[in-house]
Design an enzyme around this catalytic site. Structure first.
Site, PDB file in Angstrom:
ATOM      1  N   HIS A  72      -9.231 -43.784 -34.677  1.00  0.00           N
ATOM      2  CA  HIS A  72      -8.315 -42.753 -34.177  1.00  0.00           C
ATOM      3  C   HIS A  72      -7.641 -41.995 -35.322  1.00  0.00           C
ATOM      4  O   HIS A  72      -6.548 -41.456 -35.181  1.00  0.00           O
ATOM      5  CB  HIS A  72      -7.246 -43.359 -33.242  1.00  0.00           C
ATOM      6  CG  HIS A  72      -7.804 -43.884 -31.963  1.00  0.00           C
ATOM      7  ND1 HIS A  72      -7.479 -45.136 -31.474  1.00  0.00           N
ATOM      8  CD2 HIS A  72      -8.670 -43.347 -31.080  1.00  0.00           C
ATOM      9  CE1 HIS A  72      -8.127 -45.345 -30.342  1.00  0.00           C
ATOM     10  NE2 HIS A  72      -8.862 -44.273 -30.083  1.00  0.00           N
TER      11      HIS A  72
ATOM     12  N   ARG B  48     -16.629 -34.562 -34.376  1.00  0.00           N
ATOM     13  CA  ARG B  48     -15.952 -35.847 -34.448  1.00  0.00           C
ATOM     14  C   ARG B  48     -17.021 -36.919 -34.608  1.00  0.00           C
ATOM     15  O   ARG B  48     -17.940 -37.034 -33.791  1.00  0.00           O
ATOM     16  CB  ARG B  48     -15.154 -36.119 -33.177  1.00  0.00           C
ATOM     17  CG  ARG B  48     -14.473 -37.494 -33.195  1.00  0.00           C
ATOM     18  CD  ARG B  48     -14.029 -37.919 -31.821  1.00  0.00           C
ATOM     19  NE  ARG B  48     -13.400 -39.229 -31.849  1.00  0.00           N
ATOM     20  CZ  ARG B  48     -13.303 -40.031 -30.788  1.00  0.00           C
ATOM     21  NH1 ARG B  48     -13.786 -39.651 -29.621  1.00  0.00           N
ATOM     22  NH2 ARG B  48     -12.712 -41.204 -30.892  1.00  0.00           N
TER      23      ARG B  48
ATOM     24  N   ASN C  73     -17.070 -32.740 -29.711  1.00  0.00           N
ATOM     25  CA  ASN C  73     -16.645 -34.131 -29.546  1.00  0.00           C
ATOM     26  C   ASN C  73     -17.553 -34.740 -28.485  1.00  0.00           C
ATOM     27  O   ASN C  73     -17.357 -34.523 -27.286  1.00  0.00           O
ATOM     28  CB  ASN C  73     -15.176 -34.195 -29.116  1.00  0.00           C
ATOM     29  CG  ASN C  73     -14.633 -35.613 -29.082  1.00  0.00           C
ATOM     30  OD1 ASN C  73     -15.383 -36.583 -29.112  1.00  0.00           O
ATOM     31  ND2 ASN C  73     -13.325 -35.740 -28.999  1.00  0.00           N
TER      32      ASN C  73
END
Length: 407
Positions: free
Chosen positions: A191, A103, A12
């Site tokens: 998100h 991500r 991430n």
């Protein structure tokens, strides 16, 4: 650490940090059933190019390292990733990962699910950089760094936008000429990795609510809310970019576009406007103190109180808007850093919703960050569920690894 099972790395990459987690893939994951990989270790470098600090711990909390570095040693994301990968190889005991999941903030209208990364995918992700200028370049940096070092290693892109794919066009439209919608100028929502986890978790802890009309508030440094029905995204507060919706730590959220035109007409350069909207607004801009909610709650200055009050008021407004989309509200769920750990903020938000939705909190349960914080008399249950975006990335990466014959 013993690693009898294959391991997956989850990356991430943020604007000033790189987080890497190690997940062990259990034997059962070789089947066609989605089995959650198990977290084994986690490492993070913060302050890249400013004040680099590497912290790595095993899943049980045992420290691997906590070390600060000279700026020149960790001047960019490439250096940060090399350092963190070297450090975690000690925890891995030189067990090479079988895949890496990333991500990726923006998947545009092309990516509705996690995808194996190749040159074509990288090129399509590069085209989306203008829509996520603070995140997408760093996501791509990590992907390229690994591709250069281990070109044959499976890499998987997991998108923050994918959970919202397939929504009704009414929730994606902006009232611009329709040709722009056809070109991809639309409300995507973000998100999604967090929301996918909460939808999955809700089925485990409150199956009676999971199929209902649920609003999930992901409140952290970045913040958004999502309307779910049957565990699927129906609408979200964020739009084309992660700048839309409610105010955040340093991002402005929804504002009158005329304000941007006014600033441009006054001579403010596009780069300066972008820097202000993304990095100098939100809680930080209103308070003049900090983007950190903890610092604002601890402050007794009028502007700090104003920033928190505005944040709570706007969050409550967004709950109301999403309830209109859903045609009602069966549950409200708080998650992420502020949502799961700031009782006072939750109380302020719910106070705005009390009369309209009959929401009533149990002060003791709310203060203890319990899983269910609503009072027995509340017409709408209110829950607190910590999120796990990295866990969702590991799950999707394991699935693609299995589908490609890697398990």
């Amino acid at each position: 650490m013993s690693t009898p099972h294959p391991v997956i790395l989850v990356v991430n990459a943020g604007s000033s940090s790189v987080k890497v987690s190690i997940y062990a893939v259990p034997e059962a994951a070789h089947s066609n059933v989605d089995i959650q990989p198990t977290l084994a270790a986690h490492g993070q470098i913060e302050g890249i190019g400013v004040a680099p600090r590497l912290v790595a711990r095993m899943a049980d909390g045992r420290e691997v390292t906590d070390q600060k570095f000279p700026v020149e040693q960790v001047a960019d994301h490439d250096a940060a990733f090399r350092l963190i990968r070297l450090t975690l190889s000690v925890a891995l005991r030189d067990t090479p990962p079988v895949a890496i999941g990333h991500r990726v903030v923006h998947g545009g209208s092309e990516f509705a699910d996690a995808v194996r990364i190749d040159d074509d995918v990288i090129a399509r992700l590069e085209a989306l950089v203008p829509l996520a200028p603070l995140h997408q370049p760093h996501n791509l940096t990590a992907i390229r760094a690994i591709r250069g070092a281990v070109p044959d290693l499976l890499q998987v892109a997991c998108f923050d936008t994918a959970f919202h794919a397939g929504r009704d066009p009414l929730t994606q439209l902006m009232a611009l000429p329709y040709a722009y919608y056809e070109q991809g100028v639309r409300r995507y929502g973000f998100h999604g990795l967090s929301y996918a986890y909460i939808a999955r978790r809700l089925r485990q802890v409150a199956p009676d609510l999971a199929d209902g009309r649920v609003v999930v508030a992901h409140l952290g440094n970045g913040a958004s809310l999502c309307a779910m029905r049957g565990g699927r995204s129906v609408d979200s507060t964020m739009g084309l970019t992660a700048l839309d919706g409610m105010p955040m730590g340093t991002r402005c959220g929804s504002i009158d576009p005329g304000a941007v035109l006014y600033l441009a007409a006054q001579g403010m350069a596009p780069d300066a406007i972008q820097a202000m909207l993304y990095g100098q607004s939100g809680l930080k801009g209103i308070s003049g103190i900090s983007s950190d909610m903890r610092a604002l709650l601890a402050s007794d200055t009028p502007r700090a109180r104003l920033a928190v009050d505005f944040y709570a008021w706007r969050a409550a407004q967004e709950v109301g808007k999403l309830a209109v989309t859903l045609g009602g509200l069966d549950a409200l769920v708080f998650t992420a850093g502020i949502g799961a750990n700031a009782p006072d903020v939750r109380a302020r938000i719910c106070a705005h919703l009390a009369e309209l939705f009959g929401i009533a909190l149990d002060p003791a349960a709310n203060g203890d960050n319990c899983q269910r914080i609503s009072h027995d008399t509340s017409r709408v249950p209110v829950l607190v569920l910590p999120t796990d975006e990295e866990g969702m990335i590991a799950l999707s990466t394991a699935r693609i690894l299995r589908e490609t014959g890697g398990l």
